[in-house]
Enzyme design. Structure first.
Site, PDB file in Angstrom:
ATOM      1  CE  LYS A  46      -0.450  -0.396   5.035  1.00 30.75           C
ATOM      2  NZ  LYS A  46      -1.287  -1.001   6.084  1.00 30.75           N
ATOM      3  NE  ARG A 144      -7.376   0.723  11.572  1.00 34.94           N
ATOM      4  CZ  ARG A 144      -6.213   0.501  10.981  1.00 34.94           C
ATOM      5  NH1 ARG A 144      -5.271   1.420  10.972  1.00 34.94           N
ATOM      6  NH2 ARG A 144      -5.977  -0.650  10.381  1.00 34.94           N
ATOM      7  CE1 TYR A 270      11.494  31.795   3.675  1.00 30.63           C
ATOM      8  CE2 TYR A 270      12.072  29.480   3.355  1.00 30.63           C
ATOM      9  CZ  TYR A 270      11.599  30.679   2.848  1.00 30.63           C
ATOM     10  OH  TYR A 270      11.240  30.764   1.541  1.00 30.63           O
TER      11      TYR A 270
END
Ligand code: PLP
Length: 379
Positions: A46, A144, A270
């Site tokens: 998967k 689940r 940054y």
């Protein structure tokens, strides 16, 4: 595995993932050793083969003796069928809406666990003129998806025995087979065994019984039944710390594309989150969070430049990182950068990076971006 990637044969940005299919095959052999002769191995591919490339991994795994494939989505299974894969493919995740039709059209096995799934399968079978192949998924403690074992009754058995489809298997999934304690797994296994006994007493056991993921395959032989579903270990990643005999198949590589020398007090990137304390060299490497090199690794992770460990300094940007190299070391544009993998005596593992972001190796490799080309070799 040879380290010299001839960049001149490589079009575009010098950042790629290289997967050694020989190592995938070696891992399949290692996993097969845990099984007895009639037990089958499902290679779970998967999420583009956990980022390694689903079709390449599936083909290598089948060559090495995998009998089944597992995917999360019907769409993933359809792609493998379109590429000519003929072994049984099980869609592991819950399916919804048009996915039932995709599965039926491509002869993909489905997990079912709710009455509406059977309604959807009926419609898909009628629309495609095919026979569906179904596995009943039980929730024995994962919490689940899946049918609660208490709800398994004669009416479910009758429905699954409908001649419009083949009832191929019964399955469950472990929540904690990778944890130190065996308690939760033992509890889930007992509930699964009770369900199997319930079916056996009614002479209603389907041919395939499966529960084990990689961790259970490696440490709980009592969970192997007729078929095991291995993902992580197939790629050589360890489902728990002391899992032995697996070889990581994935290398994530780049090249130094720019070097500059800077004085002390120089701010990098940054937010100026890193300021040099001494003069040093800074090497730019063209990979960033849009490629799956996660921003949370800023000022935490290391890379190997020509096999030497060097720190990533300043923020990880969308498309690049900056690496600190001391003044007395030689660093040049074109030098080999290893983001994940071995180079000489040093190595950076997916687990190491996962630890930096309080995550797991699964997430690190499956999140390597689509923008990063995959190269497959078989040494
Ligand atoms: C992903 C998955 C697996 C494979 O798990 P690993 O821990 O990677 O071996 C097995 N079964 C199901 C239902 C899955 O979703």
């Amino acid at each position: 595995m040879s380290l010299s990637m001839p960049t001149e044969h490589f079009e575009g940005r010098p950042t790629w993932v290289r997967v050694d299919l020989g190592r995938i095959r070696a891992n399949v052999c290692r996993l097969r050793q845990q099984l007895s002769g009639d037990q089958k191995l499902m290679a779970v591919v998967k999420a583009n083969g956990y980022g390694h490339g689903a079709l390449a991994v599936a083909s290598a795994a089948i060559e090495a003796g995998a009998d089944w494939l597992g995917v999360a989505l019907a769409e993933e299974g359809a792609e493998l069928r379109q590429a000519g894969i003929t072994v049984p493919i099980l869609v592991l995740g819950p399916s919804h809406g048009p996915q039932f039709r995709i599965a039926a059209a491509h002869r993909l096995d489905l997990m079912v666990f709710a009455p509406e799934h059977l309604v959807a399968v009926s419609a898909a079978v009628a629309a495609t003129g095919t026979r569906a192949r179904l596995h009943l998924k039980l929730d024995t403690g994962m919490g689940r998806v899946g049918l609660a074992p208490e709800e398994l009754n004669d009416s479910w058995i009758a429905d699954l025995r409908n001649p419009a489809w083949d009832w191929v298997g019964i399955a469950t999934h472990f929540a904690s087979s990778d944890s130190e304690s065996a308690l939760a797994t033992r509890h889930q296994l007992q509930r699964f065994l009770n369900a199997i006994e319930f079916l056996r007493l009614r002479d209603a056991l389907p041919p395939e019984i499966h529960a084990a993921n990689s961790a259970a395959l490696l440490r709980y032989p009592g969970t192997h039944f007729t078929l095991v579903r291995a993902g992580l270990a197939l790629y050589g990643l360890r489902p728990y710390r002391d899992a032995a005999g697996l070889v990581p198949a994935l290398r994530w590589e780049s090249r130094v594309v720019y070097v500059k020398t800077v004085p002390a007090g120089f701010a990098v990137g940054y937010g100026a989150t890193y300021v040099t304390d001494v003069p040093m060299q800074l090497a730019a490497v063209p990979v960033g969070y849009a490629d799956g090199y996660q921003r949370i690794w800023s000022n935490r992770s290391s890379v190997l430049i020509d096999g030497v460990r060097r720190p990533v300094v300043g923020r990880v940007s969308m498309d690049q990182i900056t690496v600190a190299v001391p003044m007395d070391a030689v660093v040049r544009v074109g030098d080999r950068v290893t983001l994940i993998g071995e180079d000489g005596a040093e190595a950076i593992s997916a687990e190491e990076l996962a630890d930096l972001s309080n995550s797991i190796a699964y997430e690190v490799v499956s999140c390597i971006g689509q923008r990063v080309p995959r190269i497959w070799i078989a040494d």
